[in-house]
Scaffold this active site. Sequence first.
Site, PDB file in Angstrom:
ATOM      1  N   ARG A  56       0.827  -1.210   0.000  1.00 44.98           N
ATOM      2  CA  ARG A  56       0.000   0.000   0.000  1.00 44.98           C
ATOM      3  C   ARG A  56       0.862   1.262   0.000  1.00 44.98           C
ATOM      4  O   ARG A  56       2.086   1.186  -0.002  1.00 44.98           O
ATOM      5  CB  ARG A  56      -0.930  -0.012   1.216  1.00 44.98           C
ATOM      6  CG  ARG A  56      -0.177  -0.380   2.517  1.00 44.98           C
ATOM      7  CD  ARG A  56      -0.777   0.159   3.730  1.00 44.98           C
ATOM      8  NE  ARG A  56      -0.744   1.601   3.695  1.00 44.98           N
ATOM      9  CZ  ARG A  56       0.357   2.309   3.937  1.00 44.98           C
ATOM     10  NH1 ARG A  56       1.506   1.737   4.235  1.00 44.98           N
ATOM     11  NH2 ARG A  56       0.313   3.632   3.881  1.00 44.98           N
ATOM     12  N   ARG A 102      -6.963  -0.182  -6.868  1.00 41.65           N
ATOM     13  CA  ARG A 102      -7.060   0.987  -5.972  1.00 41.65           C
ATOM     14  C   ARG A 102      -7.334   2.204  -6.854  1.00 41.65           C
ATOM     15  O   ARG A 102      -6.407   2.769  -7.438  1.00 41.65           O
ATOM     16  CB  ARG A 102      -5.740   1.210  -5.193  1.00 41.65           C
ATOM     17  CG  ARG A 102      -5.268   0.134  -4.247  1.00 41.65           C
ATOM     18  CD  ARG A 102      -6.102  -0.120  -3.005  1.00 41.65           C
ATOM     19  NE  ARG A 102      -6.451   0.967  -2.150  1.00 41.65           N
ATOM     20  CZ  ARG A 102      -5.726   1.409  -1.094  1.00 41.65           C
ATOM     21  NH1 ARG A 102      -4.556   0.874  -0.832  1.00 41.65           N
ATOM     22  NH2 ARG A 102      -6.186   2.378  -0.323  1.00 41.65           N
ATOM     23  N   GLN A 203      -3.303   2.347   9.900  1.00 42.34           N
ATOM     24  CA  GLN A 203      -1.933   2.466   9.361  1.00 42.34           C
ATOM     25  C   GLN A 203      -1.063   3.330  10.267  1.00 42.34           C
ATOM     26  O   GLN A 203       0.145   3.133  10.344  1.00 42.34           O
ATOM     27  CB  GLN A 203      -1.972   3.081   7.957  1.00 42.34           C
ATOM     28  CG  GLN A 203      -2.592   2.208   6.884  1.00 42.34           C
ATOM     29  CD  GLN A 203      -4.070   2.484   6.718  1.00 42.34           C
ATOM     30  OE1 GLN A 203      -4.763   2.827   7.674  1.00 42.34           O
ATOM     31  NE2 GLN A 203      -4.568   2.331   5.512  1.00 42.34           N
ATOM     32  N   ASP A 244      -2.679  10.834  -2.303  1.00 42.60           N
ATOM     33  CA  ASP A 244      -2.847   9.744  -3.270  1.00 42.60           C
ATOM     34  C   ASP A 244      -3.100  10.261  -4.674  1.00 42.60           C
ATOM     35  O   ASP A 244      -2.867   9.553  -5.656  1.00 42.60           O
ATOM     36  CB  ASP A 244      -3.975   8.816  -2.829  1.00 42.60           C
ATOM     37  CG  ASP A 244      -3.495   7.930  -1.703  1.00 42.60           C
ATOM     38  OD1 ASP A 244      -3.336   8.439  -0.581  1.00 42.60           O
ATOM     39  OD2 ASP A 244      -3.238   6.739  -1.958  1.00 42.60           O
TER      40      ASP A 244
HETATM   41  O1  MRU Z   1      -4.959   3.256   1.916  1.00 44.64           O
HETATM   42  P1  MRU Z   1      -3.491   3.473   2.023  1.00 44.64           P
HETATM   43  O2  MRU Z   1      -2.892   2.933   3.274  1.00 44.64           O
HETATM   44  O3  MRU Z   1      -2.756   3.017   0.780  1.00 44.64           O
HETATM   45  O4  MRU Z   1      -3.374   5.056   2.073  1.00 44.64           O
HETATM   46  C1  MRU Z   1      -2.131   5.659   2.047  1.00 44.64           C
HETATM   47  C2  MRU Z   1      -2.208   7.134   2.180  1.00 44.64           C
HETATM   48  O5  MRU Z   1      -3.258   7.723   2.241  1.00 44.64           O
HETATM   49  C3  MRU Z   1      -0.936   7.862   2.181  1.00 44.64           C
HETATM   50  O6  MRU Z   1      -1.076   9.076   2.851  1.00 44.64           O
HETATM   51  C4  MRU Z   1      -0.519   8.164   0.748  1.00 44.64           C
HETATM   52  O7  MRU Z   1      -0.663   7.046  -0.071  1.00 44.64           O
HETATM   53  C5  MRU Z   1       0.831   8.655   0.658  1.00 44.64           C
HETATM   54  S1  MRU Z   1       1.961   7.294   0.762  1.00 44.64           S
HETATM   55  C6  MRU Z   1       3.507   7.740   0.689  1.00 44.64           C
END
Ligand code: MRU
Length: 355
Positions: A56, A102, A203, A244
């Site tokens: 992720r 995703r 996370q 993202d």
């Molecule tokens: O759902 P996730 O855990 O993939 O979400 C990750 C995030 O929202 C992070 O802030 C983003 O991807 C930046 S990662 C360097």
Amino acid sequence: MRDLMAGLPATVAWRGDAEDGVLLLLDQTLLPHAIEVLELRDRDGVVDAIARLAVRGAPFFFYGSGYHRVLPAFPASPSAERRTAAIAAAIRAEAAVLAEARPTAVNLRWALERCVTATAAEPSLAALLTEARAIHREDEASCAAIGRHGAALVPVGGTVLTHCNTGRLATAGDGTALAVLFAAWRAGTRFRVLADETRPLLQGARLTALELQAAGIPVELLCDGAAAGLIARGEVQLVITGADRIAANGDCANKVGTYGLALAAAAHEVPFYVAAPRSTFDPSLADGRAIPSEDRAATEGTELAGHRLAPAGVPARNPAFDVTPAALVRGLVTDHGLLRPPFDAAIKQMFAAGR
Ligand code: MRU
């Protein structure tokens, strides 16, 4: 800084040659209490790993997706030419399926497009692996650049609040928002961090806490709902998150809860920054309204670690991301420098400057 994390297997690795290798992914859903490496041999396994967040973080998708093993799509072919055409078609088809795993993170699409383009000229699994490795190396350098461009933002002796996980587990290098903190710490700036737990999948509590603790940076966990109150009490001097997808006007999609932090920060005049590489920008979208949102399973909200919390029969909404309007963002820390408002012009300039 890396010693404690060095005890972990690589977040992603490829074992074997291009034609007959295995993708190894550290299963992040089990961290920090169990260390298991997934051995993936086909497309469906990789899609599943991305969809359930075993791998992720937006930039991380670069190589998590690029290394997928597509060989089973190619039975012995009567001619080299037909096999080459079959490989090119299969890489395109596999990329289309992976991209859907995703929908919000644009880096996934960006990496897949790079792999498709690189292999269009030379359709081979070796070329695919070479491109994925190049993306991996470039991401490491991007993280370092983000750290350099953002380190001076960290307030000496202050408290920094962050959300989700944006570090070494999410990228090929030191991360995005966490790269800024790691770089500042290495430069001798001393500060403490409040890490939002980041419901529903935690996370922050599981991954960011692990990474900061390993680096020796003082970190305390925060229930997500506590952040606004602490910002209001003057306990936070900087809020920094990842993203993202960032639209052409600077609107930023990031882990759900980010928008609320930005609102609270603006209300109390605390600087709110977003750190992301250029591959997180999507200049094809005028603003954040067009960013596709990922709605995830209700059970992530109604359950915790497999145990039902909510009364049986009560449903849940589970949007995985929200969009922070550019007007709430003080600056964008990128691998190409620190962008200041007006972001539309700054983003255009960053893309005009080329690689
Ligand atoms: O759902 P996730 O855990 O993939 O979400 C990750 C995030 O929202 C992070 O802030 C983003 O991807 C930046 S990662 C360097």
